[in-house]
Scaffold this motif. Structure first.
Motif, short mmCIF file in Angstrom:
data_model
loop_
_atom_site.label_atom_id
_atom_site.label_comp_id
_atom_site.label_asym_id
_atom_site.label_seq_id
_atom_site.Cartn_x
_atom_site.Cartn_y
_atom_site.Cartn_z
N ALA A 7 -2.60 2.46 9.01
CA ALA A 7 -1.24 1.96 9.22
C ALA A 7 -0.77 1.15 8.01
O ALA A 7 0.35 1.35 7.50
N MET A 8 -1.58 0.22 7.54
CA MET A 8 -1.16 -0.63 6.42
C MET A 8 -1.08 0.16 5.11
O MET A 8 -0.23 -0.14 4.26
N PHE A 9 -1.93 1.15 4.93
CA PHE A 9 -1.83 1.99 3.74
C PHE A 9 -0.50 2.75 3.75
O PHE A 9 0.18 2.84 2.72
N LEU A 10 -0.13 3.27 4.93
CA LEU A 10 1.14 4.00 5.04
C LEU A 10 2.33 3.07 4.82
O LEU A 10 3.32 3.45 4.20
N VAL A 11 2.25 1.84 5.33
CA VAL A 11 3.31 0.87 5.09
C VAL A 11 3.43 0.60 3.59
O VAL A 11 4.54 0.40 3.07
N GLY A 12 2.30 0.60 2.89
CA GLY A 12 2.34 0.38 1.45
C GLY A 12 3.08 1.45 0.69
O GLY A 12 3.63 1.19 -0.39
N THR A 13 3.13 2.66 1.25
CA THR A 13 3.87 3.73 0.57
C THR A 13 5.37 3.52 0.66
O THR A 13 6.13 4.20 -0.04
N LEU A 14 5.80 2.55 1.49
CA LEU A 14 7.24 2.32 1.67
C LEU A 14 7.91 1.91 0.37
O LEU A 14 9.04 2.32 0.09
N ALA A 15 7.22 1.08 -0.43
CA ALA A 15 7.84 0.57 -1.66
C ALA A 15 8.19 1.70 -2.61
O ALA A 15 9.29 1.74 -3.18
N GLY A 16 7.25 2.65 -2.79
CA GLY A 16 7.52 3.76 -3.69
C GLY A 16 8.62 4.68 -3.17
O GLY A 16 9.50 5.09 -3.93
N VAL A 17 8.58 4.95 -1.87
CA VAL A 17 9.58 5.84 -1.29
C VAL A 17 10.95 5.17 -1.27
O VAL A 17 11.98 5.85 -1.36
#
Length: 316
Positions: free
Chosen positions: A22-32
C-alpha cells in the motif's frame, strides 16, 4: 491439537505485505501527479474519487457487504477522514510538488513512521528507534534542500493529513471493515471536491483530459486509491498504527521506482542507501515486539467480525 504452521505464517505476513504494498503504491502518486499537473486540481481529484467510489462500492456489493447504519460519532469520523486524509492531503501533495518538487514532499512524508509511533500509543524504545531509522532512510532517499517555504508548508499539511488518514480510521475498521471504510470515505470525498472546485475554479474545474492525463487519473483511481486504500485499511488493525506506520517509509522508495520507470532518472547511490535504511528500520520494528507492537492501543470489544470486515487489533 494440530496447528497449520503454513496458514499461521501466511496470516502473520499478511499485514506487513499489505502495508508495504500500500505505501509503495502511495509513493508512486508523486510521479504520476506530474502527468496531471496541468489538470484542474479539484476537478481531477473529484473524477479520480468518483471512479474509485464506483469500483469500491461494486466490490462491496459483490462481497455481500450490506450498508451499515452509522452513529453520529462514526459519521463525523468518516467525514473528517475524507476531508483530511483524502481531499486536503491530495491538494497539499499537488501544491507542494508544484512549489518544492517531489523530493521535499517525500522527505516530509518520511516522518510519518515517527509521528504514528509517537501518537499510536506507548511504543517501545526499540520501535521508536526503528521509526527513526526509517525516517533517516526516507530523508537520505529523497534529499533535503529543495523547495521554498510555501512548499514546506504544503508538505507539512500533507504530513498531518497522512497521520489523520490512519488514526481516524482505526475506530471505524472493526465495525465497517477495510472495504466499506475505503468505499464510504472516497464517496464522501467526491461532493467535497465538487463544491470546492466550483467555488475556486467555477466551470473550469472540469475539462476533457488528454490521453496522458486520463491514464494518470485512471491509475490514481484504480491503483493508488482502490487497491492501496483497501490494503492499508486491512493491514492497519492487524499491525497497529505504530508498527504499520513504519511502512510509510516506503513512500519515497515508490517515488524513486516510479521515476525510474517513467524515465525521470536512474536511482543514485543515496537513493539506494536510503531504501536500504528504510528496509532495515522496518525489519527492526517488526522484530521489536511482534505485530502489533507491545503497548499500542487496541480497539476493545469481542464482537465477531462479519464477512469482509477486518479483525480488531490482536484478533486471531
Amino acid at each position: 491439537m494440530n496447528v497449520d504452521v503454513s496458514t499461521a505464517a501466511r496470516r502473520g505476513w499478511r499485514g506487513p505485505v499489505e502495508a508495504a504494498t500500500a505505501m509503495f503504491l502511495v509513493g508512486t502518486l508523486a510521479g504520476v501527479s506530474g502527468v496531471i499537473g496541468e489538470y484542474p486540481v479539484y476537478g481531477g481529484q473529484a473524477l479520480r474519487y468518483l471512479l474509485a467510489a464506483v469500483i469500491l462500492l461494486a466490490v462491496a456489493r459483490l462481497a455481500g457487504l450490506r450498508f451499515v447504519r452509522l452513529t453520529p460519532r462514526e459519521t463525523a469520523l468518516l467525514a473528517a477522514l475524507s476531508l483530511t486524509g483524502l481531499v486536503i492531503f491530495n491538494v497539499c501533495v499537488i501544491e507542494a510538488t508544484r512549489h518544492g518538487g517531489p523530493a521535499l514532499v517525500g522527505t516530509v512524508l518520511g516522518t510519518v513512521p515517527l509521528a504514528l509511533a509517537l501518537l499510536g500509543g506507548r511504543p517501545s524504545p526499540r520501535l521508536v528507534g526503528a521509526a527513526a531509522v526509517v525516517v533517516a532512510g526516507a530523508t537520505v532517499a529523497t534529499g533535503l534542500g529543495s523547495g521554498d517555504l510555501t512548499g514546506l508548508l504544503w508538505s507539512l499539511g500533507a504530513l498531518g493529513c497522512e497521520v489523520c488518514f490512519s488514526l481516524l480510521a482505526i475506530p471505524l475498521l472493526p465495525k465497517l471493515g477495510a472495504v466499506r471504510v475505503s468505499a464510504y470515505s472516497v464517496t464522501l470525498a467526491v461532493p467535497m471536491l465538487v463544491v470546492t472546485g466550483l467555488l475556486v475554479d467555477g466551470a473550469a474545474m472540469i475539462r476533457v483530459p488528454t490521453a496522458p492525463e486520463l491514464a494518470g487519473l485512471g491509475y490514481q483511481s484504480l491503483i493508488v486509491t482502490s487497491v492501496a486504500f483497501f490494503l492499508w485499511y486491512d493491514a492497519l488493525p492487524r499491525l497497529g498504527p505504530a508498527t504499520a506506520g513504519l511502512f510509510a517509509g516506503l513512500i519515497p522508495v515508490g517515488a524513486i521506482a516510479t521515476g525510474a520507470v517513467l524515465g525521470l532518472g536512474v536511482p543514485s547511490a543515496p537513493d539506494l542507501l536510503g531504501a536500504a535504511l528504510v528496509v532495515a528500520g522496518i525489519v527492526i520494528g517488526l522484530s521489536s515486539a511482534g505485530s502489533p507492537a507491545a503497548g499500542e492501543r487496541r480497539p476493545t470489544g469481542t464482537r465477531r467480525p462479519a464477512a469482509g470486515e477486518s479483525r480488531p487489533v490482536g484478533a486471531g
